[in-house]
Enzyme design. Structure first.
Site, PDB file in Angstrom:
ATOM      1  N   ARG A 114     -14.235  -5.694   2.899  1.00 48.61           N
ATOM      2  CA  ARG A 114     -12.825  -5.715   2.760  1.00 48.61           C
ATOM      3  C   ARG A 114     -12.258  -6.799   3.242  1.00 48.61           C
ATOM      4  O   ARG A 114     -11.398  -7.314   2.604  1.00 48.61           O
ATOM      5  CB  ARG A 114     -12.341  -4.511   3.472  1.00 48.61           C
ATOM      6  CG  ARG A 114     -12.466  -2.976   2.796  1.00 48.61           C
ATOM      7  CD  ARG A 114     -12.193  -2.864   1.361  1.00 48.61           C
ATOM      8  NE  ARG A 114     -10.894  -3.005   1.000  1.00 48.61           N
ATOM      9  CZ  ARG A 114      -9.834  -2.315   1.504  1.00 48.61           C
ATOM     10  NH1 ARG A 114     -10.265  -1.000   1.909  1.00 48.61           N
ATOM     11  NH2 ARG A 114      -8.767  -2.488   1.207  1.00 48.61           N
ATOM     12  N   ASP A 174     -16.476   9.561  -2.289  1.00 48.02           N
ATOM     13  CA  ASP A 174     -14.941   9.542  -1.817  1.00 48.02           C
ATOM     14  C   ASP A 174     -14.804  10.818  -1.273  1.00 48.02           C
ATOM     15  O   ASP A 174     -15.230  11.887  -1.505  1.00 48.02           O
ATOM     16  CB  ASP A 174     -14.054   8.751  -2.607  1.00 48.02           C
ATOM     17  CG  ASP A 174     -12.856   8.412  -2.023  1.00 48.02           C
ATOM     18  OD1 ASP A 174     -12.926   8.195  -0.942  1.00 48.02           O
ATOM     19  OD2 ASP A 174     -11.876   8.145  -2.848  1.00 48.02           O
ATOM     20  N   HIS A 208      -7.401   0.752  -6.880  1.00 45.29           N
ATOM     21  CA  HIS A 208      -7.839   0.078  -5.266  1.00 45.29           C
ATOM     22  C   HIS A 208      -8.567  -0.846  -5.597  1.00 45.29           C
ATOM     23  O   HIS A 208      -9.726  -0.952  -5.206  1.00 45.29           O
ATOM     24  CB  HIS A 208      -8.533   1.232  -4.598  1.00 45.29           C
ATOM     25  CG  HIS A 208      -8.540   1.182  -3.419  1.00 45.29           C
ATOM     26  ND1 HIS A 208      -7.884   0.359  -2.604  1.00 45.29           N
ATOM     27  CD2 HIS A 208      -9.039   2.045  -2.058  1.00 45.29           C
ATOM     28  CE1 HIS A 208      -8.048   0.377  -1.406  1.00 45.29           C
ATOM     29  NE2 HIS A 208      -8.683   1.270  -0.961  1.00 45.29           N
ATOM     30  N   CYS A 252     -16.172   4.406   0.391  1.00 41.22           N
ATOM     31  CA  CYS A 252     -14.821   3.466   0.994  1.00 41.22           C
ATOM     32  C   CYS A 252     -14.300   3.971   2.116  1.00 41.22           C
ATOM     33  O   CYS A 252     -13.465   3.318   2.911  1.00 41.22           O
ATOM     34  CB  CYS A 252     -13.946   3.410  -0.185  1.00 41.22           C
ATOM     35  SG  CYS A 252     -13.156   5.197  -0.770  1.00 41.22           S
ATOM     36  N   ARG A 285       0.657  -1.234  -0.014  1.00 44.31           N
ATOM     37  CA  ARG A 285      -0.133  -0.003   0.106  1.00 44.31           C
ATOM     38  C   ARG A 285       0.731   1.296   0.024  1.00 44.31           C
ATOM     39  O   ARG A 285       1.625   1.514   1.012  1.00 44.31           O
ATOM     40  CB  ARG A 285      -0.999  -0.128   1.328  1.00 44.31           C
ATOM     41  CG  ARG A 285      -1.757   1.148   1.219  1.00 44.31           C
ATOM     42  CD  ARG A 285      -2.651   1.283   2.614  1.00 44.31           C
ATOM     43  NE  ARG A 285      -3.245   2.361   2.898  1.00 44.31           N
ATOM     44  CZ  ARG A 285      -4.653   2.459   2.549  1.00 44.31           C
ATOM     45  NH1 ARG A 285      -5.246   1.704   1.870  1.00 44.31           N
ATOM     46  NH2 ARG A 285      -5.392   3.899   2.862  1.00 44.31           N
ATOM     47  N   GLN A 310     -10.505  -3.172  -2.904  1.00 43.66           N
ATOM     48  CA  GLN A 310     -11.791  -2.142  -2.503  1.00 43.66           C
ATOM     49  C   GLN A 310     -12.809  -2.594  -3.279  1.00 43.66           C
ATOM     50  O   GLN A 310     -13.999  -2.925  -3.038  1.00 43.66           O
ATOM     51  CB  GLN A 310     -11.387  -0.612  -2.569  1.00 43.66           C
ATOM     52  CG  GLN A 310     -12.546   0.178  -2.117  1.00 43.66           C
ATOM     53  CD  GLN A 310     -13.028   0.171  -0.586  1.00 43.66           C
ATOM     54  OE1 GLN A 310     -12.219   0.167   0.160  1.00 43.66           O
ATOM     55  NE2 GLN A 310     -14.403  -0.175  -0.506  1.00 43.66           N
TER      56      GLN A 310
END
Length: 337
Positions: free
Chosen positions: A317, A231, A135, A272, A108, A138
């Site tokens: 997740r 987001d 991502h 998210c 990440r 996700q």
């Protein structure tokens, strides 16, 4: 034993077919049911997993750690100050070293090229926990959440409202197009997604039967949407742009009026996370004091409403990441999809 997933890295959704992404979503749903029933599923027993975090995280770190443990493997967290990645040691050399010690690597950070180099040099599956470009973990969680709510994916419509050129918007656009989901990016013209991403989305949509629409018109963009997604307005590393983003994106705030503009009583809201829906964070307090705004990309009313599914997403997740790890590193028998 044949598996089309075994040994593959998960760097971006565009590397996987519609059938493969659908398999991961369905497998994640199966693993979620197994966990709820307390059934063991230690497909990675005896293995070791490296968790490389150049960026801070709540959901990604927690999900990878618990997923690794549930699968019977040992997670080893390596933060930005723990290794020499790209500073005293090249990404290639780091990948070669870690690949000889670990059975899988999560990364990440900012750079998509770094996670790509790791995958090219490590010789074990590498999983993208987030970069500035994509991502992907996700997305498996998000489309699992949507599938849980509607029972299917193809033919549904997602309206993403906010910064149209961040990693989540990129991933939603491409993943929706691959899966046959209609995607609308509702954003100011100054924040339209990159032309190459849009072209990629159109190519996939032509094959899947989905549609891709980019618009700066909120009413047009959200009408009939099954999912309203947003987001944060300011991504990590862009904090200096707070004031400009607030001015640009306030008309795209997900509030009750916007929800009603969908004219769809079954609409759900997704985010998210983290979300700036109140002033209970230092960021929220700073924004309120500096710019006089109590809520940003979503109002507290919508965030706490019956439409909201963001905490289902957060839980998912875990199950999505578990499915990705098990499929690519677990020596599973998976018929060709």
């Amino acid at each position: 034993m044949y598996s089309i997933f075994q040994g593959r890295s998960f760097l971006a959704e565009k590397d996987f077919s519609q059938a493969e992404l659908q398999y991961l979503i369905d497998f994640a749903q199966h693993l979620k049911e197994m966990k709820q029933q307390h059934l063991p599923h230690q497909y990675l027993a005896g293995k070791n997993i490296a968790l490389l975090f150049e960026k801070t995280s709540t959901r990604t770190r927690a999900a990878f750690t618990v997923a690794t443990t549930d699968l019977g493997a040992h997670p080893e967290f390596l933060g930005a100050n723990d290794i020499q990645l790209g500073t005293k040691e090249s990404v290639e050399d780091t990948g070669k070293v870690l690949g000889r010690m670990f059975d899988g690597i999560e990364y990440r950070g900012s750079s998509q090229s770094v996670v790509t180099q790791l995958a090219e040099s490590a010789g074990v599956p590498v999983w993208n926990g987030l970069t500035d470009a994509w991502h992907p973990t996700q997305m498996i969680a998000d489309f699992l959440t949507i599938q849980e709510n509607f029972g299917n994916l193809a033919g549904l419509t997602i309206a993403y409202c906010g910064d149209g050129r961040n990693n989540v918007a990129n991933s939603l656009l491409v993943t929706s197009a691959i899966l046959g989901v209609n995607i609308r990016i509702v954003t100011p013209t100054t924040l339209y997604p990159d032309d190459q991403i849009v072209a990629l989305g159109h190519n996939y949509a032509n094959q899947s039967g989905g549609t891709v629409q980019i618009t700066d018109q909120v009413a047009e963009g959200v009408l009939g949407a099954d999912v309203i997604y947003t987001d944060v307005w300011v991504s990590m590393g862009e904090e200096a742009q707070f004031e400009a983003r607030i001015k640009q994106l306030l008309p795209y705030q997900v509030n009750q009026q916007l929800i009603e503009q969908t004219k769809n009583e079954q609409v759900i809201f997704m985010h998210c996370l983290p979300a700036f829906h109140d002033t209970q964070t230092s960021y929220g307090k700073e924004a309120a004091a500096t710019y006089g705004i109590q809520e940003m990309e979503v109002t507290d009313e919508v965030f706490r409403s019956a439409y909201a599914r963001q905490f289902d997403q957060a839980e998912n997740r875990l199950h999505a990441i578990k499915a990705i790890m098990a499929a690519t590193a677990g020596n599973l028998f998976i018929p060709k999809v």
